[in-house]
Design a protein around this motif. Structure first.
Motif, PDB file in Angstrom:
ATOM      1  N   TRP A   1      48.772   7.219  67.136  1.00  0.00           N
ATOM      2  CA  TRP A   1      49.232   8.685  66.347  1.00  0.00           C
ATOM      3  C   TRP A   1      48.542   9.878  66.774  1.00  0.00           C
ATOM      4  CZ3 TRP A   1      47.652   5.370  61.432  1.00  0.00           C
ATOM      5  CH2 TRP A   1      48.557   4.164  61.342  1.00  0.00           C
ATOM      6  N   HIS A   2      49.737  10.768  66.816  1.00  0.00           N
ATOM      7  CA  HIS A   2      49.062  12.138  67.102  1.00  0.00           C
ATOM      8  C   HIS A   2      48.774  13.049  65.707  1.00  0.00           C
ATOM      9  CE1 HIS A   2      49.271  11.658  71.399  1.00  0.00           C
ATOM     10  NE2 HIS A   2      50.319  11.150  71.310  1.00  0.00           N
TER      11      HIS A   2
ATOM     12  N   ALA B   1      50.619  14.968  64.347  1.00  0.00           N
ATOM     13  CA  ALA B   1      51.935  15.090  63.459  1.00  0.00           C
ATOM     14  C   ALA B   1      52.075  13.798  62.715  1.00  0.00           C
ATOM     15  CB  ALA B   1      52.973  15.177  64.487  1.00  0.00           C
ATOM     16  N   ILE B   2      51.263  12.787  62.453  1.00  0.00           N
ATOM     17  CA  ILE B   2      51.390  11.735  61.642  1.00  0.00           C
ATOM     18  C   ILE B   2      50.925  12.150  60.257  1.00  0.00           C
ATOM     19  CG2 ILE B   2      51.070   9.266  61.135  1.00  0.00           C
ATOM     20  CD1 ILE B   2      52.860   9.701  63.439  1.00  0.00           C
TER      21      ILE B   2
END
Lengths: 109, 153, 564
Positions: free
Chosen positions: A66-67, A69-70
């Motif tokens: 996950w980056h 932006a999650i």
């Protein structure tokens, strides 16, 4: 803000051999993106959960990276093909090195 | 007129006009673009070209809440040892950073499908790449509108 | 005295009669528009659908001017419901000046309104519904409520919709769906929907954590020997158009696939007739009908369109029943072997002077209004001209609201939401507190005062413009264009977002809006939590207390440009 992240799992307790089951997971976490500034204009450091793994009887069958932006309180759903009875282990890896774990049993018959 | 105005000037607080105007209007941070997404994909797969098809990328046409946008990806595959989806990567071309997520599937997944919820800072394109066990790449994209909202109906 | 025949043939000349003598007109209307005539229907087939929608909690008869501007963008250009005025009359072959011409268009509105009287009234609607059931047999009828039923009157606001929910219960609907209902807040909606005695259907509302359903998605009914499946579709953009903080744990969606699943499941269960009880809005429904297979009838709502004939898309019939209690739809269907063999439809206009009130409903309405009678009747002022809101752009009623905000909140610019509801007032009519609240009674009424830069104002107008004029109906959300005061602009609806709005002008000094300057802006119905300021009805009441008489001025501040 930093309460201990608590995982929540939705997984069927029973399945038929060969059945594909859906697993839904949630964990409470602010997922601080590292892009926000505080009132003094200082960047708030990034602190997210960046990795998630799902294993059955010790073997990883699904992984997610996950980056920032999650969304906060990250949700992840995915599938598993049931073949035998056993136990799931779900693990979330925090930027700060912490690993949060949850387990669930599955009976196949 | 003075009295007329005085009576209701008790408010004090001022909030942006309509919708989440404050959020959206806040000074724009530098954001990724199509080129940044392309660069990310090149890092993973060099010059290998993806083809369309096999990916069902399910995102709302208008985000209800830019902070929580559901995304569901499903890639058509028998998910056998020989023929399965190995990885899926998702990028956004209008967020501060282009990366959103990567998934790794195995034949034990049964089905190459997964859902998460993501943050989108503005209207932008979502780009999805799927890597098959045999080496083939597939891609799909969709636009998500992020709106200030309001105005009832 | 004019004869019935004279009147029917008089066409536009009817207006002339009405101008001189309202009572003569009204009398004629009663003779011409007898209840028997309005309810006349040659029954057909085995199932009757009765549709009501977008009542906006209006118990009482009212005037409601249909839009004179309702632009269709992209594929919708020039197609119903995006025809207005003379084009609408020509399309359906309606005689100018006729009762239906008045009910369905804004042509000669004032004169014809005096002639034909008010429309709607839930007691009249009760009479219509009862008459259909009596003639047809209740075992063949389904009464379906498309939503936007529980909010936007003063009494519904004060009782948190208790009044209207009890009144609707007398009608014994078989199912409903919703939109503005959600602005009562999740807890209240959950409480009310549990005790309705009929299902609140919404296949597209889910809990935000694990995506669990909040409401029943569909319900099956046996009518006239046919299994009828009704699928509920709540307004998919409720969480965008209205304050999401009022229902933070619910998520709305617009997905063809989800509707298809419900249709397929209903067919698999043996449904012979599949009905989508929808609050999508007409353009979304039209597109959905072309993408989802197997829906026989879509009962449309939200966009307040009233059409005298069904629109067909493939094998799907789309019904548009209007708003504010002006109409009841009756659709008789001949269903055999799982398909529609034949149908007959009538959009029944509820002319309040012609249809007898149902006594039980009339009594309930009177009882529910009694505690509020004095405040509702309080006269705040009078209007010299027609006050109306509905249409893509500013109406004269909107000018009253924006003028009030500019004056009372001492602002340079005012913003007022383009909701499609709000009754019209005729020239010479007193403006009561009820009239004001009929145009603004909602659960987030605070009239804020803030500053915005010229650039921010442009951004907001562009954003809202795209929610109305995006050529893809699925990308449209919300109501009509935001109304403005103190500000002029040009809009080209056919452009893309960011390029529609130009020539922004501060009317106070006639200067172009400065992108970097901060302007004092007042507005109401913000979807942000904790918005501060007096409720909008106090602002408008205070303004009227000073103004006394409202003289509507020509609407010139918003200029329309561009070519389709």
């Amino acid at each position: 803000m930093s309460t201990k992240p608590t995982p929540r799992i939705r997984v069927p307790g029973n399945a038929k051999a060969g059945e594909i089951i859906e697993i839904k997971t949630l964990i409470s976490h602010e997922m601080e993106s590292g892009q926000r500034k505080d009132q003094a204009g200082k960047t708030i450091p990034r602190k997210i959960i960046h990795g998630f793994t799902a294993a059955f009887n010790g073997k990883v069958f699904f992984e997610a990276t996950w980056h920032p932006a999650i969304s906060a309180n990250p949700y992840q759903s995915f599938f598993f093909k049931a073949q035998e009875s056993g136990e799931f282990t779900f693990a979330w890896k925090d930027d700060d090195g912490s690993v949060y774990e949850a387990k669930a049993k599955l009976a196949v018959g | 007129m003075a009295l007329h105005k005085a009576v209701t000037r008790r408010d004090a607080f001022a909030l942006p006009a309509i919708g989440a105007a404050a959020l959206m209007i806040a000074p724009r941070l530098a954001h990724a673009d199509a080129a940044a997404v392309e660069a990310e994909i090149r890092k993973l797969y060099a010059d290998r070209k993806p083809t369309d098809g096999r990916i069902k990328l399910d995102v709302p046409q208008i985000a209800e809440n830019g902070l929580v946008v559901p995304i569901n990806i499903e890639v058509e595959s028998p998910m056998t040892a020989q023929d399965h989806v190995k990885a899926v990567h998702v990028f956004a071309d209008g967020n501060p950073l282009p990366g959103v997520l990567s998934f790794r599937f195995t034949p034990e997944s049964g089905k190459a499908a997964a859902s998460v919820r993501m943050r989108l800072s503005q209207t932008q394109n979502i780009i999805c790449i799927a890597e098959m066990a045999g080496g083939a790449l597939h891609s799909a994209s969709a636009n998500v509108k992020v709106t200030i909202g309001g105005c009832g109906g | 005295m004019i004869s019935r025949r004279d009147f029917l043939q008089a066409g536009a000349a009817a207006a002339a009669f009405a101008g001189g003598s309202a009572s003569l007109g009204r009398l004629a209307a009663q003779q011409r528009l007898g209840e028997a005539e309005l309810l006349r229907f040659e029954p057909l087939g085995n199932v009757t659908l009765i549709h009501l929608t977008d009542l906006h909690a209006q118990f009482m008869p009212l005037h409601f001017r249909e839009p004179s501007i309702n632009l269709g963008i992209g594929e919708m250009k020039g197609r119903v419901p995006h025809l207005t005025g003379k084009d609408f009359l020509a399309h359906y072959g309606l005689a100018p000046g006729s009762a239906m011409a008045h009910a369905l268009t804004s042509e000669d509105f004032v004169a014809l309104a005096r002639n034909y009287g008010r429309m709607g009234g839930l007691d009249r609607i009760a009479r219509v519904v009862e008459a259909i059931r009596a003639e047809r047999g209740a075992e063949r009828c389904l009464l379906l409520d498309g939503g936007d039923t529980w909010t936007n009157s003063w009494t519904s606001l004060q009782t948190r919709a208790q009044d209207i929910v009890e009144a609707m219960a007398l009608l014994k609907p078989d199912a409903m769906t919703g939109h503005w209902e959600f602005t009562l807040g999740a807890a209240r909606v959950a409480e009310l929907t549990k005790s309705l005695g009929f299902p609140f259907l919404a296949q597209n509302v889910r809990e935000s954590e694990f995506d669990d359903r909040v409401f029943e998605p569909r319900r099956s009914f046996e009518r006239g020997g046919v299994r009828v499946a009704v699928i509920g579709q709540a307004y998919p953009y409720t969480g965008i158009a209205n304050p999401r903080w009022m229902f933070p744990d619910w998520r709305f969606s617009l997905k063809d696939e989800d509707v298809q699943k419900e249709v397929d499941a209903a067919r698999a269960e043996g449904a012979g007739l599949v009905v989508l009880l929808s609050h999508n809005g007409f353009d979304i429904d039209r597109k959905m009908a072309s993408r989802v297979r197997g829906i026989d009838v879509i009962l449309t709502a939200h966009t307040h369109d009233a059409l005298p004939e069904p629109v067909t898309v493939g094998r799907t019939l789309l019904i548009a029943t209007g708003s504010h209690g002006k109409f009841v739809s009756r659709l008789d269907l001949d269903i055999r072997a799982g398909e529609i063999r034949d149908y007959r439809y009538r959009l029944i206009p509820v002319f309040s002077d012609a249809i007898r009130p149902d006594p039980a409903m009339a009594a309930l309405i009177a009882a529910k209004r009694a505690p509020f009678a004095a405040e509702l009747a309080r006269v705040l002022g009078r209007t010299e001209g027609l006050l109306y809101r509905r249409g893509n752009f500013q109406g004269t009623l909107d000018d009253l609201f924006t003028d009030a905000m500019l004056a009372v909140r001492d602002a340079e610019i005012a913003l007022s939401p383009g909701v499609r509801w709000g009754a019209s007032l005729l020239p010479g009519q007193d403006i009561t507190f009820e009239d004001v609240t009929n145009a603004c009674a909602l659960t987030y009424p605070n009239c804020y005062r803030t500053t915005m830069t010229g650039a921010q104002i442009k951004l907001v107008l562009e954003d809202i413009g795209d929610n109305i004029f995006n050529p893809d109906p699925y990308a449209q959300g919300g109501g009509d264009m935001v109304r403005v005061g103190g500000l002029g602009f040009t809009i080209d609806p056919y452009e893309r977002q960011g390029r529609r709005i130009s020539e922004l002008t501060l009317l106070r000094d006639g200067r172009p809006l400065d992108a970097d300057r901060a302007y004092v802006v007042a507005g109401w119905a913000s979807i942000n939590e904790d918005t501060q300021g007096p409720p909008i009805w106090d602002v408008v009441s205070e303004h009227l207390a000073h103004r006394k008489v409202v003289t509507p001025r020509p609407l010139g501040a918003v200029r329309l440009a561009g070519t389709p």
